[in-house]
Design a protein around this motif. Structure first.
Motif, short mmCIF file in Angstrom:
data_model
loop_
_atom_site.label_atom_id
_atom_site.label_comp_id
_atom_site.label_asym_id
_atom_site.label_seq_id
_atom_site.Cartn_x
_atom_site.Cartn_y
_atom_site.Cartn_z
N ARG A 30 0.83 -1.20 0.00
CA ARG A 30 0.00 0.00 0.00
C ARG A 30 0.87 1.25 0.00
O ARG A 30 0.62 2.20 -0.77
CB ARG A 30 -0.92 0.01 1.22
CG ARG A 30 -1.91 1.17 1.24
CD ARG A 30 -2.55 1.35 2.59
NE ARG A 30 -1.59 1.76 3.61
CZ ARG A 30 -1.11 3.00 3.72
NH1 ARG A 30 -1.49 3.95 2.88
NH2 ARG A 30 -0.23 3.29 4.67
N GLY A 33 2.47 1.76 -3.35
CA GLY A 33 1.51 2.29 -4.31
C GLY A 33 1.28 3.78 -4.12
O GLY A 33 1.21 4.54 -5.10
N ASP A 34 1.19 4.22 -2.87
CA ASP A 34 0.98 5.65 -2.59
C ASP A 34 2.16 6.49 -3.06
O ASP A 34 1.99 7.58 -3.63
CB ASP A 34 0.75 5.87 -1.09
CG ASP A 34 -0.60 5.36 -0.62
OD1 ASP A 34 -1.46 5.08 -1.47
OD2 ASP A 34 -0.78 5.23 0.61
N CYS A 36 4.33 5.71 -5.41
CA CYS A 36 4.36 5.70 -6.88
C CYS A 36 3.34 6.70 -7.44
O CYS A 36 3.62 7.40 -8.42
CB CYS A 36 4.07 4.30 -7.41
SG CYS A 36 5.41 3.11 -7.13
N ALA A 37 2.17 6.77 -6.81
CA ALA A 37 1.13 7.69 -7.28
C ALA A 37 1.52 9.14 -7.07
O ALA A 37 1.00 10.03 -7.76
CB ALA A 37 -0.19 7.39 -6.55
N ALA A 70 1.38 -1.03 -8.97
CA ALA A 70 1.66 0.41 -9.09
C ALA A 70 3.12 0.66 -9.44
O ALA A 70 3.43 1.56 -10.23
CB ALA A 70 1.29 1.13 -7.80
#
Length: 235
Positions: A30, A33-34, A36-37, A70
């Motif tokens: 998680r 992913g954050d 990467c975003a 991600a």
């Protein structure tokens, strides 16, 4: 008792380095992913350099499916720094990177097949990286590869006593290139693997046409004619 080390993001000019993260689990996925975003288009290369313990993550500690999507699907070229032994879920994460640099003393393999098997994208990405025969050998025979064999097989791209230093040199070299061209090249390679050759060639041509209208392409031509180093803007 000290808890898991959270992931952190550091910017070194146009290179993003993701470090920290001592436990490979769903929370790690998680956080990854954050981060990467949160990356913007100014980032030209992403280097994944978690704590060495991360690469020993158990396959069963990560939810099945594609928890590292991600990172795997980033438009920017990515490099994984394998600072220690790589097993199980750690190898599944490493396979999401475009380039892998391993420590010269780091063995690499999957966990033994028992009640679990690689389930976070590892089997599919391993087969695409090594081919069916070697992927089957590594998984079914529970073979652990020494770094030189991993390099010979193409599982890693380089081995070095200082893998982070080697990875950062790779990153700096990539960052000097046209960022749009680098992203399109990554996309053409990734998408082309799942296409018939004729379709992949057509897709590659379409990306080439798109590249012709960019400021970076004009800068590359001008720099070549003027015999100077290009200054790419990413536009």
């Amino acid at each position: 008792m000290t808890g898991p080390v959270p992931l952190r993001l550091e910017r070194i000019e146009q290179v993003a380095v993701i470090g920290g993260g001592s436990v490979l689990d769903d929370e790690f996925a998680r956080q990854l992913g954050d981060l990467c975003a949160s990356l913007d288009d100014d980032v030209r290369v992403v280097v994944l350099n978690p704590e060495p313990a991360t690469w020993l993550g158990f396959q069963a500690d990560v939810s099945p499916g594609d928890p590292f999507a991600a990172f795997a699907e980033l438009a920017q070229p990515t490099i994984a720094v394998l600072t220690g032994a790589v097993r199980g879920g750690g190898l599944e994460l490493a396979l999401c990177a475009d380039i892998r640099v391993a420590a010269s003393s780091a063995p690499i393999g999957f966990d033994p097949l028992a009640g679990e098997f690689p389930r976070a994208g590892g089997l599919q990405r391993l087969t695409r990286a090594l081919g069916r025969s070697r992927a089957t050998q590594l998984v079914m025979l529970e073979r652990e590869l020494d770094p030189q064999t991993a390099l010979d097989w193409g599982l890693v791209n380089d081995i070095d006593d200082n893998p982070l230093g080697a990875a950062m040199r790779f990153a700096a070299s990539i960052a000097e290139r046209g960022p749009i061209a680098a992203r399109y090249a990554k996309d053409a390679i990734a998408q082309g693997l799942d296409m018939p050759l004729a379709q992949a060639l057509h897709y590659e041509t379409e990306l080439t046409i798109l590249l012709q209208d960019t400021a970076d392409r004009a800068e590359g031509v001008e720099a070549f004619v003027s015999k100077r180093e290009p200054q790419f803007s990413g536009r």
